[in-house]
Write a protein that holds these residues in place. Structure first.
Motif, PDB file in Angstrom:
ATOM      1  N   ASP A  99      85.182  79.427  41.796  1.00  0.00           N
ATOM      2  CA  ASP A  99      85.499  78.359  42.349  1.00  0.00           C
ATOM      3  C   ASP A  99      86.650  77.989  40.833  1.00  0.00           C
ATOM      4  N   GLU A 104      81.259  80.072  56.331  1.00  0.00           N
ATOM      5  CA  GLU A 104      81.993  79.532  56.830  1.00  0.00           C
ATOM      6  C   GLU A 104      82.702  80.960  57.913  1.00  0.00           C
ATOM      7  N   PRO A 119      88.340  82.785  54.143  1.00  0.00           N
ATOM      8  CA  PRO A 119      89.054  83.001  53.496  1.00  0.00           C
ATOM      9  C   PRO A 119      89.302  84.721  52.778  1.00  0.00           C
ATOM     10  N   GLN A 171      90.413  78.869  41.464  1.00  0.00           N
ATOM     11  CA  GLN A 171      91.060  79.509  43.476  1.00  0.00           C
ATOM     12  C   GLN A 171      91.691  78.611  43.454  1.00  0.00           C
ATOM     13  N   TYR A 172      92.078  78.506  44.350  1.00  0.00           N
ATOM     14  CA  TYR A 172      93.710  77.586  45.603  1.00  0.00           C
ATOM     15  C   TYR A 172      93.433  78.281  46.854  1.00  0.00           C
ATOM     16  N   ASP A 173      94.251  77.470  48.127  1.00  0.00           N
ATOM     17  CA  ASP A 173      93.964  77.790  48.844  1.00  0.00           C
ATOM     18  C   ASP A 173      92.534  78.304  49.563  1.00  0.00           C
ATOM     19  N   ASP A 174      91.836  77.585  49.677  1.00  0.00           N
ATOM     20  CA  ASP A 174      90.445  77.911  49.904  1.00  0.00           C
ATOM     21  C   ASP A 174      89.838  78.543  49.888  1.00  0.00           C
ATOM     22  N   GLY A 175      90.217  79.672  48.951  1.00  0.00           N
ATOM     23  CA  GLY A 175      89.527  80.925  48.271  1.00  0.00           C
ATOM     24  C   GLY A 175      90.287  82.207  48.343  1.00  0.00           C
TER      25      GLY A 175
END
Length: 536
Positions: free
Chosen positions: A383, A534, A426, A386-390
């Protein structure tokens, strides 16, 4: 920068827009124009929505109708487009099989398709039964014990029961494909070819020739008495445990252990060498060999894989001690870097963490029990980078997104090991981008991890990537002299690891078809309808 324009006085003449508005009002055409404008806006909005919906379907569709229009990843790829065909001739000349090379499995086992149209055949359950002694606890330190009973979860007994039964529990990733009687079928069904299998066997012949008399391997080929510099591109790294671990992983990945296959003595001497190199401390078994946690993770992975494949009790204590060292070396943020937490606490990095997580996953396939919170702690580290929502991952916190190109596939693989579902948005988005990238000619590390991610997910993106990756490796393998069967890629990591490092990564990449069973193959996945991930 220009100064702002002065405010327009109210007494100035009407502008063009104002004059048009006045004309519309006087002529009575205002209502007609307003209606036209409203309908025009509605039409444009609906068009954008339809196009966006179509774009989303293309991005996440396993079988898109055409090439995906995605931004290229910053991975330094595309230098050498490779046609996805089995008819390519190796660039270094035709490869001639020697009498020393024989492929496991029946020659007639042409199961599946060379481009992976079919999933791998059902290969049965775990390799062998856990020994009855597995019920005996091992008092070796904090957090690592023997399981009180064997588990059929496939992920490991260290996870809490709700995680094992929950929708995020990945049940694949086992070692069944490495059985010698299954390997050929698994390779041909998963996207390999006879030629790719021949390349693996040739690499193992090269590895055997470069084993030292003490059972270990070294990156320095100049000092190797069996080579004496006949092979170019010698490595500079001095870690014997890292070199030995990488070499052993190529044999183990092909199904050859110290109990089965033509390389029993080679593998047995290598495993014994690692055990002898281990320094037993209050924190567990130290395998760094004066180097760093890279060596620990790689050497531990070799021990745990050998134990998972054979259940040899002679390996069990060493595997437990090595895992204990990894657990105690973990930083507070859940990751690992060069030094253990008890020596010099710092922030973790994704590449070092990837090897430790692979070793922990391998241990979870045995009767070694892991702390119940280990995957949660690893998730916390992921976590943090991460970037761009994983969808993407950094090398370390605060680093430039483009500085370490392999960090994203490493992060994704660790997420998948930890339980991300195949349809988690993601993961799907990032895999769609990976599938469009041409394998790199300058970053074998990236290729190694990207191949694992795409193989586990499967589908159209794997079918695009695999032939290019496979034929690139087949065509660049050395075919003559003492280098025959090896690889060398001039890239960021190769100066330290040299030809042995390049050969190990290339070999393990070509073993991807059976080295680990697909994490998301229907046979191994929990198909529970409940879920909290999600999904787009």
């Amino acid at each position: 920068m220009e100064p702002p324009s002065p405010a327009v006085p109210l007494s100035e003449p009407l502008g063009l827009v104002d004059r048009i508005g006045a004309w519309l009002e006087e002529s009575g055409a205002g209502a007609w124009v307003s209606s036209a404008v409203v309908h025009g806006v509605l039409f444009a909005t609906l068009s954008i929505a339809i196009l966006s919906s179509q774009r989303a379907r293309e991005l996440f569709d396993d079988e898109p109708s055409g090439p995906l229009s995605v931004e290229p990843m910053e991975v330094g790829v595309g230098e050498l487009p490779i046609a996805p065909t089995d008819e390519l001739v190796p660039s270094l000349g035709p490869f001639e099989l020697g009498d020393e090379i024989s492929l496991p499995g029946e020659v007639s086992d042409m199961i599946g398709s060379p481009i992976g149209e079919d999933i791998a055949p059902q290969l049965g359950g775990p390799i062998g039964d856990l020994p009855s002694e597995g019920a005996v606890a091992a008092n070796v330190g904090s957090g690592v014990t023997a399981a009180t009973s064997s588990s059929d979860s496939g992920f490991g007994t260290g996870l809490p029961l709700d995680a094992l039964l929950g929708p995020s529990a990945s049940r694949g990733g086992g070692l069944e494909g490495r059985k010698l009687e299954n390997r050929r079928a698994a390779a041909l069904a998963g996207g390999g070819t006879v030629r790719s299998e021949e390349a693996v066997e040739a690499a193992l012949v090269w590895m055997k020739k470069h084993q030292w008399s003490d059972g270990g391997w070294r990156f320095d080929l100049q000092a190797n008495p069996n080579c004496g510099g006949q092979c170019g591109d010698s490595g500079s790294n001095r870690s014997k445990t890292a070199a030995t671990g990488l070499a052993l992983l190529t044999f183990l990945g092909a199904g050859y252990t110290h109990k089965e296959g033509p390389y029993k003595e080679v593998v047995g001497h290598g495993l014994y060498f690692l055990q002898e190199q281990m320094t037993v401390t209050t924190h567990g078994g130290d395998l760094r060999d004066g180097d760093n946690m890279y060596s620990q993770g790689i050497a531990t992975l070799a021990l745990t894989e050998a134990y998972a494949m054979t259940h040899d009790r002679e390996l069990r204590k060493s595997a437990i001690l090595a895992i204990q060292f990894i657990l105690e070396a973990q930083y507070n943020d859940g990751g690992w870097r060069y030094t253990p937490n008890f020596e010099a606490p710092m922030a973790g990095d994704t590449t070092v963490s990837g090897w430790q997580i692979a070793a922990l996953k391998s241990a979870s396939l045995t009767d070694i029990e892991l702390p119940s919170n280990i995957w949660e702690r690893i998730g916390s580290y992921l976590d943090s980078v991460q970037y761009d929502d994983g969808m993407n991952y950094l090398y370390v916190q605060g680093d430039s997104p483009n500085r370490r190109t392999a960090s994203t596939p490493i992060g994704l693989l660790c997420r998948m090991i930890g339980g991300w579902k195949k349809d988690y948005r993601p993961l799907r988005a990032s895999v769609a981008r990976l599938g469009q990238v041409t394998p790199s000619t300058k970053d074998a590390y990236f290729n190694y991890y990207a191949s694992q991610v795409l193989h586990h997910v499967g589908g159209a993106n794997w079918k695009r990537w695999n032939p290019r990756m496979r034929e690139h490796l087949i065509s660049t393998q050395a075919t003559a002299g003492h280098e025959k069967g090896s690889w060398y890629f001039s890239e960021p990591h190769s100066s330290a690891g040299g030809r042995l490092y390049s050969t190990a990564l290339a070999t393990m990449t070509l073993e991807v078809y059976y080295r680990y069973m697909p994490l998301y193959q229907d046979t191994f996945v929990d198909n529970s309808s409940a879920g909290n991930a999600e999904v787009d």
